[in-house]
Design a protein around this motif. Structure first.
Motif, PDB file in Angstrom:
ATOM      1  N   GLY A  18       0.696  -1.228   0.140  1.00 19.14           N
ATOM      2  CA  GLY A  18       0.012   0.064  -0.043  1.00 19.14           C
ATOM      3  C   GLY A  18       0.864   1.216  -0.077  1.00 19.14           C
ATOM      4  N   MET A  19       0.180   2.380  -0.019  1.00 25.64           N
ATOM      5  CA  MET A  19       0.826   3.759  -0.004  1.00 25.64           C
ATOM      6  C   MET A  19       1.097   3.877   1.237  1.00 25.64           C
ATOM      7  SD  MET A  19      -0.457   7.419  -1.400  1.00 25.64           S
ATOM      8  CE  MET A  19      -0.250   7.276  -2.958  1.00 25.64           C
ATOM      9  N   LYS A  20       2.365   4.399   1.362  1.00 28.97           N
ATOM     10  CA  LYS A  20       2.737   4.832   2.910  1.00 28.97           C
ATOM     11  C   LYS A  20       2.945   6.184   2.963  1.00 28.97           C
ATOM     12  CE  LYS A  20       5.370   0.887   3.346  1.00 28.97           C
ATOM     13  NZ  LYS A  20       6.660   0.041   3.256  1.00 28.97           N
ATOM     14  N   ILE A  21       2.372   6.870   4.110  1.00 27.31           N
ATOM     15  CA  ILE A  21       2.472   8.359   4.212  1.00 27.31           C
ATOM     16  C   ILE A  21       3.010   8.789   5.740  1.00 27.31           C
ATOM     17  CG2 ILE A  21       1.220  10.672   4.246  1.00 27.31           C
ATOM     18  CD1 ILE A  21      -0.797   9.311   2.351  1.00 27.31           C
ATOM     19  N   HIS A  22       3.809   9.389   5.881  1.00 29.43           N
ATOM     20  CA  HIS A  22       4.471   9.649   7.062  1.00 29.43           C
ATOM     21  C   HIS A  22       4.624  11.372   7.191  1.00 29.43           C
ATOM     22  CE1 HIS A  22       8.172   9.338  10.104  1.00 29.43           C
ATOM     23  NE2 HIS A  22       6.975   9.555  10.614  1.00 29.43           N
TER      24      HIS A  22
ATOM     25  N   PHE B  26       0.262   6.829   7.960  1.00 23.03           N
ATOM     26  CA  PHE B  26      -0.839   6.095   7.419  1.00 23.03           C
ATOM     27  C   PHE B  26      -0.577   5.071   6.274  1.00 23.03           C
ATOM     28  CE2 PHE B  26      -1.763  10.529   8.093  1.00 23.03           C
ATOM     29  CZ  PHE B  26      -3.010  10.584   8.913  1.00 23.03           C
ATOM     30  N   ARG B  27      -1.090   4.136   6.232  1.00 22.60           N
ATOM     31  CA  ARG B  27      -0.732   3.042   5.097  1.00 22.60           C
ATOM     32  C   ARG B  27      -2.417   2.918   4.402  1.00 22.60           C
ATOM     33  NH1 ARG B  27       3.493  -0.980   6.089  1.00 22.60           N
ATOM     34  NH2 ARG B  27       3.064  -1.510   3.908  1.00 22.60           N
ATOM     35  N   ILE B  28      -2.274   3.221   3.106  1.00 22.55           N
ATOM     36  CA  ILE B  28      -3.646   3.339   2.319  1.00 22.55           C
ATOM     37  C   ILE B  28      -3.227   2.208   1.203  1.00 22.55           C
ATOM     38  CG2 ILE B  28      -5.413   4.650   0.959  1.00 22.55           C
ATOM     39  CD1 ILE B  28      -4.097   6.954   2.484  1.00 22.55           C
ATOM     40  N   PRO B  29      -4.432   1.230   0.832  1.00 19.65           N
ATOM     41  CA  PRO B  29      -4.333   0.516  -0.268  1.00 19.65           C
ATOM     42  C   PRO B  29      -4.071   1.315  -1.546  1.00 19.65           C
ATOM     43  CG  PRO B  29      -5.949  -0.177   1.323  1.00 19.65           C
ATOM     44  CD  PRO B  29      -5.471   1.174   1.529  1.00 19.65           C
ATOM     45  N   THR B  30      -2.976   0.491  -2.148  1.00 19.67           N
ATOM     46  CA  THR B  30      -2.659   1.369  -3.580  1.00 19.67           C
ATOM     47  C   THR B  30      -3.854   1.284  -4.635  1.00 19.67           C
ATOM     48  OG1 THR B  30      -0.447   0.970  -3.388  1.00 19.67           O
ATOM     49  CG2 THR B  30      -0.897   1.703  -5.540  1.00 19.67           C
ATOM     50  N   GLY B  31      -4.520   0.058  -4.553  1.00 23.72           N
ATOM     51  CA  GLY B  31      -5.810  -0.177  -5.393  1.00 23.72           C
ATOM     52  C   GLY B  31      -6.869   0.807  -5.073  1.00 23.72           C
ATOM     53  N   LEU B  32      -6.903   1.087  -3.840  1.00 25.54           N
ATOM     54  CA  LEU B  32      -7.989   2.272  -3.468  1.00 25.54           C
ATOM     55  C   LEU B  32      -7.603   3.694  -3.857  1.00 25.54           C
ATOM     56  CD1 LEU B  32     -10.613   2.869  -1.841  1.00 25.54           C
ATOM     57  CD2 LEU B  32      -9.193   3.198   0.109  1.00 25.54           C
ATOM     58  N   VAL B  33      -6.419   4.095  -3.739  1.00 21.23           N
ATOM     59  CA  VAL B  33      -6.243   5.499  -3.979  1.00 21.23           C
ATOM     60  C   VAL B  33      -6.103   5.793  -5.544  1.00 21.23           C
ATOM     61  CG1 VAL B  33      -4.151   6.956  -4.051  1.00 21.23           C
ATOM     62  CG2 VAL B  33      -4.431   5.620  -1.939  1.00 21.23           C
TER      63      VAL B  33
ATOM     64  N   GLU C  99      12.356  17.124   3.993  1.00 19.35           N
ATOM     65  CA  GLU C  99      12.385  17.405   5.317  1.00 19.35           C
ATOM     66  C   GLU C  99      12.859  18.875   5.313  1.00 19.35           C
ATOM     67  OE1 GLU C  99      15.474  15.893   8.823  1.00 19.35           O
ATOM     68  OE2 GLU C  99      15.401  14.768   7.013  1.00 19.35           O
ATOM     69  N   SER C 100      12.150  19.592   6.612  1.00 14.86           N
ATOM     70  CA  SER C 100      12.231  20.979   6.845  1.00 14.86           C
ATOM     71  C   SER C 100      13.619  21.316   7.844  1.00 14.86           C
ATOM     72  CB  SER C 100      11.008  21.722   7.211  1.00 14.86           C
ATOM     73  OG  SER C 100      10.793  21.156   8.660  1.00 14.86           O
ATOM     74  N   ALA C 101      13.998  22.498   7.924  1.00 13.13           N
ATOM     75  CA  ALA C 101      15.292  22.769   8.568  1.00 13.13           C
ATOM     76  C   ALA C 101      14.552  22.590  10.001  1.00 13.13           C
ATOM     77  CB  ALA C 101      15.607  24.263   8.441  1.00 13.13           C
ATOM     78  N   ASP C 102      13.415  22.870  10.476  1.00 17.43           N
ATOM     79  CA  ASP C 102      13.312  22.743  11.874  1.00 17.43           C
ATOM     80  C   ASP C 102      12.741  21.378  12.332  1.00 17.43           C
ATOM     81  OD1 ASP C 102      10.754  22.163  10.433  1.00 17.43           O
ATOM     82  OD2 ASP C 102       9.831  23.859  11.821  1.00 17.43           O
ATOM     83  N   GLY C 103      12.997  20.272  11.393  1.00 20.34           N
ATOM     84  CA  GLY C 103      13.038  18.710  11.828  1.00 20.34           C
ATOM     85  C   GLY C 103      11.629  18.252  11.207  1.00 20.34           C
ATOM     86  N   GLY C 104      10.832  18.969  10.527  1.00 19.60           N
ATOM     87  CA  GLY C 104       9.520  18.510  10.066  1.00 19.60           C
ATOM     88  C   GLY C 104       9.886  17.791   8.801  1.00 19.60           C
ATOM     89  N   LEU C 105       8.753  16.556   8.574  1.00 24.56           N
ATOM     90  CA  LEU C 105       9.072  15.570   7.584  1.00 24.56           C
ATOM     91  C   LEU C 105       7.845  15.504   7.065  1.00 24.56           C
ATOM     92  CD1 LEU C 105      11.039  13.126   6.333  1.00 24.56           C
ATOM     93  CD2 LEU C 105       9.968  12.018   8.250  1.00 24.56           C
ATOM     94  N   VAL C 106       7.945  15.205   5.717  1.00 26.09           N
ATOM     95  CA  VAL C 106       6.711  14.805   5.018  1.00 26.09           C
ATOM     96  C   VAL C 106       7.268  13.624   3.959  1.00 26.09           C
ATOM     97  CG1 VAL C 106       4.860  14.978   2.998  1.00 26.09           C
ATOM     98  CG2 VAL C 106       5.559  16.569   4.846  1.00 26.09           C
ATOM     99  N   LYS C 107       7.063  12.248   4.040  1.00 28.53           N
ATOM    100  CA  LYS C 107       7.467  11.237   3.269  1.00 28.53           C
ATOM    101  C   LYS C 107       6.199  10.630   2.663  1.00 28.53           C
ATOM    102  CE  LYS C 107      11.199   9.024   3.746  1.00 28.53           C
ATOM    103  NZ  LYS C 107      12.310   8.331   4.346  1.00 28.53           N
ATOM    104  N   VAL C 108       6.106  10.325   1.262  1.00 30.33           N
ATOM    105  CA  VAL C 108       5.259   9.489   0.529  1.00 30.33           C
ATOM    106  C   VAL C 108       5.878   8.414  -0.343  1.00 30.33           C
ATOM    107  CG1 VAL C 108       3.055   9.550  -0.988  1.00 30.33           C
ATOM    108  CG2 VAL C 108       3.366  11.502   0.450  1.00 30.33           C
ATOM    109  N   ILE C 109       5.526   7.146  -0.011  1.00 32.05           N
ATOM    110  CA  ILE C 109       5.958   6.032  -0.527  1.00 32.05           C
ATOM    111  C   ILE C 109       5.098   5.065  -1.327  1.00 32.05           C
ATOM    112  CG2 ILE C 109       7.461   3.842  -0.473  1.00 32.05           C
ATOM    113  CD1 ILE C 109       8.592   5.171   1.817  1.00 32.05           C
ATOM    114  N   LEU C 110       4.870   4.942  -2.520  1.00 32.00           N
ATOM    115  CA  LEU C 110       3.961   4.190  -3.117  1.00 32.00           C
ATOM    116  C   LEU C 110       4.218   2.805  -2.929  1.00 32.00           C
ATOM    117  CD1 LEU C 110       1.671   4.098  -5.226  1.00 32.00           C
ATOM    118  CD2 LEU C 110       3.119   4.195  -7.136  1.00 32.00           C
TER     119      LEU C 110
END
Length: 85
Positions: free
Chosen positions: A1-5, A15-22, A74-85
């Motif tokens: 599935g798709m992983k969102i962090h 989050f984990r979302i099924p790829t077939g659904l997205v 990744e932002s300078a203040d430590g924020g993170l957004v990661k999306v993996i298919l």
């Protein structure tokens, strides 16, 4: 599935979302309908058929390659957004 962090100073969400659904044909149709409503200029030249073909390609890539990193910020203040298919 798709992983969102998403990580910030106050939150750490995963989050984990099924790829077939997205990337389903139904979501493609909804994307076209609401994309035109909320992002008309960006979506005006994208037909429902083209979006369905794009989603089918995403499903094929996921099946063939297993994992594909779409976003890694990744932002300078430590924020993170990661999306993996």
């Amino acid at each position: 599935g798709m992983k969102i962090h998403i990580k910030s100073e106050n939150q750490n969400l995963r989050f984990r979302i099924p790829t077939g659904l997205v990337f389903s044909p139904l979501v493609a149709r909804l994307g076209c309908r609401y994309g035109l409503q909320y992002a008309g200029d960006a979506m005006k030249d994208i037909s429902p058929e083209a979006l369905s073909a794009l989603f089918a390609e995403f499903r094929r890539i996921k099946k063939k390659h297993g994992s594909w990193e779409l976003v890694d910020i990744e932002s300078a203040d430590g924020g993170l957004v990661k999306v993996i298919l």
